[in-house]
Motif scaffolding. Structure first.
Motif, mmCIF file in Angstrom:
data_model
loop_
_atom_site.group_PDB
_atom_site.id
_atom_site.type_symbol
_atom_site.label_atom_id
_atom_site.label_comp_id
_atom_site.label_asym_id
_atom_site.label_seq_id
_atom_site.Cartn_x
_atom_site.Cartn_y
_atom_site.Cartn_z
ATOM 1 N N CYS A 67 0.826 -1.216 0.000
ATOM 2 C CA CYS A 67 0.000 0.000 0.000
ATOM 3 C C CYS A 67 0.855 1.260 0.000
ATOM 4 O O CYS A 67 1.861 1.338 0.684
ATOM 5 C CB CYS A 67 -0.887 -0.032 1.246
ATOM 6 S SG CYS A 67 -1.718 1.501 1.640
ATOM 7 N N LYS A 68 0.437 2.252 -0.770
ATOM 8 C CA LYS A 68 1.173 3.513 -0.850
ATOM 9 C C LYS A 68 0.454 4.632 -0.104
ATOM 10 O O LYS A 68 0.793 5.800 -0.261
ATOM 11 C CB LYS A 68 1.368 3.910 -2.323
ATOM 12 C CG LYS A 68 2.113 2.870 -3.161
ATOM 13 C CD LYS A 68 3.576 2.755 -2.726
ATOM 14 C CE LYS A 68 4.408 1.861 -3.601
ATOM 15 N NZ LYS A 68 4.549 0.481 -3.171
ATOM 16 N N MET A 69 -0.568 4.244 0.689
ATOM 17 C CA MET A 69 -1.301 5.195 1.528
ATOM 18 C C MET A 69 -1.860 6.385 0.735
ATOM 19 O O MET A 69 -1.602 7.545 1.059
ATOM 20 C CB MET A 69 -0.414 5.679 2.682
ATOM 21 C CG MET A 69 -0.179 4.628 3.748
ATOM 22 S SD MET A 69 -1.706 4.042 4.555
ATOM 23 C CE MET A 69 -2.100 5.415 5.631
ATOM 24 N N CYS A 70 -2.630 6.079 -0.279
ATOM 25 C CA CYS A 70 -3.236 7.167 -1.069
ATOM 26 C C CYS A 70 -4.400 7.804 -0.314
ATOM 27 O O CYS A 70 -4.851 8.889 -0.667
ATOM 28 C CB CYS A 70 -3.697 6.659 -2.430
ATOM 29 S SG CYS A 70 -5.126 5.565 -2.376
ATOM 30 N N CYS A 73 -8.803 4.270 -0.611
ATOM 31 C CA CYS A 73 -8.530 2.898 -1.026
ATOM 32 C C CYS A 73 -9.517 2.380 -2.072
ATOM 33 O O CYS A 73 -10.717 2.593 -1.979
ATOM 34 C CB CYS A 73 -8.541 1.978 0.188
ATOM 35 S SG CYS A 73 -7.735 0.421 -0.193
ATOM 36 N N ALA A 74 -8.954 1.689 -3.063
ATOM 37 C CA ALA A 74 -9.785 1.146 -4.140
ATOM 38 C C ALA A 74 -9.687 -0.379 -4.193
ATOM 39 O O ALA A 74 -10.222 -0.988 -5.122
ATOM 40 C CB ALA A 74 -9.336 1.746 -5.463
ATOM 41 N N CYS A 82 -3.315 -3.263 -5.513
ATOM 42 C CA CYS A 82 -3.282 -1.814 -5.287
ATOM 43 C C CYS A 82 -2.922 -1.062 -6.580
ATOM 44 O O CYS A 82 -1.832 -1.245 -7.128
ATOM 45 C CB CYS A 82 -2.288 -1.483 -4.181
ATOM 46 S SG CYS A 82 -1.989 0.288 -4.057
#
Ligand code: SF4
Length: 161
Positions: A67-70, A73-74, A82
Motif C-alpha cells: 500500500c502507498k497510503m493514497c 482505497c480502491a 493496489c
C-alpha cells in the motif's frame, strides 16, 4: 522499497490477490465494524485518531498489498491489487503498454497491476466493482487513513457532507 518480480513485497502482494475472495469477506466484516463504531470515533475525535489509524493501516496494508497510503482505497474494486503500484498510478484500468506476457511496460519484471486486478476481481463476489469508474486521485488525502474516511463518509448526513 521498489517491488520487483522476485522481492518479498511483490510475492506477498500477489499472495493477497490470489486470496482476494477471503480478504474481501474479511474486509466487509471489518468495514461494518468501523462504520458501526462511528459514535466512538466521534467521541474520541476523528482528528485525534488520524495518526494511530494511519500508522496501523500503513503497517498492515503495506505488508499485505504494498500500500502507498493514497488515503482513498480502491482495493475492493481492484481485485485486491493496489492501483498505486502501477508506475503510472492508473486508477481505471491498464494503459496500452501491457506486454504479451501480462507484465508492465515500465517494469518488465512486474505483472501489470491491472492484469492482477482483473484476476483478483474474478474471485470476488463484488468483482463487478472493477467496472466502476474511479475518481481521480486526490493527493491531499495522501498518508491519511482510508479506514477512518470510510467510517466518516458512510455516516455522513447531508449537513456533514
Ligand atoms: S488503493 Fe490507496 S489505500 Fe488502497 S492499498 Fe492502494 S495506496 Fe493503499
Amino acid at each position: 522499497m521498489k517491488a520487483t518480480g522476485t522481492s518479498r513485497v511483490y510475492r506477498i502482494r500477489h499472495w493477497s490477490v490470489k486470496r482476494s475472495a477471503l480478504l474481501e469477506s474479511f474486509y466487509n466484516g471489518f468495514e461494518k465494524l468501523i462504520v458501526t463504531m462511528h459514535p466512538v470515533w466521534k467521541l474520541i475525535g476523528y482528528q485525534r485518531l488520524e495518526k494511530p489509524f494511519a500508522a496501523t493501516e500503513k503497517l498492515v496494508k503495506g505488508v499485505m498489498f504494498d500500500c502507498k497510503m493514497c488515503g482513498q482505497c480502491a482495493l475492493s474494486a481492484t481485485g485486491m491489487s493496489c492501483p498505486m503500484n502501477c508506475p503510472k498510478n492508473l486508477r481505471n484500468g491498464p494503459c496500452g503498454g501491457v506486454r504479451g506476457n501480462g507484465n508492465c511496460e515500465v517494469e518488465p519484471d512486474m505483472k501489470c497491476v491491472w492484469v492482477a486486478a482483473w484476476e483478483g476481481s474474478q474471485r470476488m463476489s463484488g468483482g463487478d466493482e472493477i467496472n466502476l469508474v474511479q475518481h481521480p486521485v486526490d493527493f491531499r488525502l495522501k498518508n491519511k487513513s482510508s479506514w477512518l474516511r470510510v467510517a466518516k463518509l458512510k455516516n455522513a448526513t447531508p449537513e456533514t457532507r
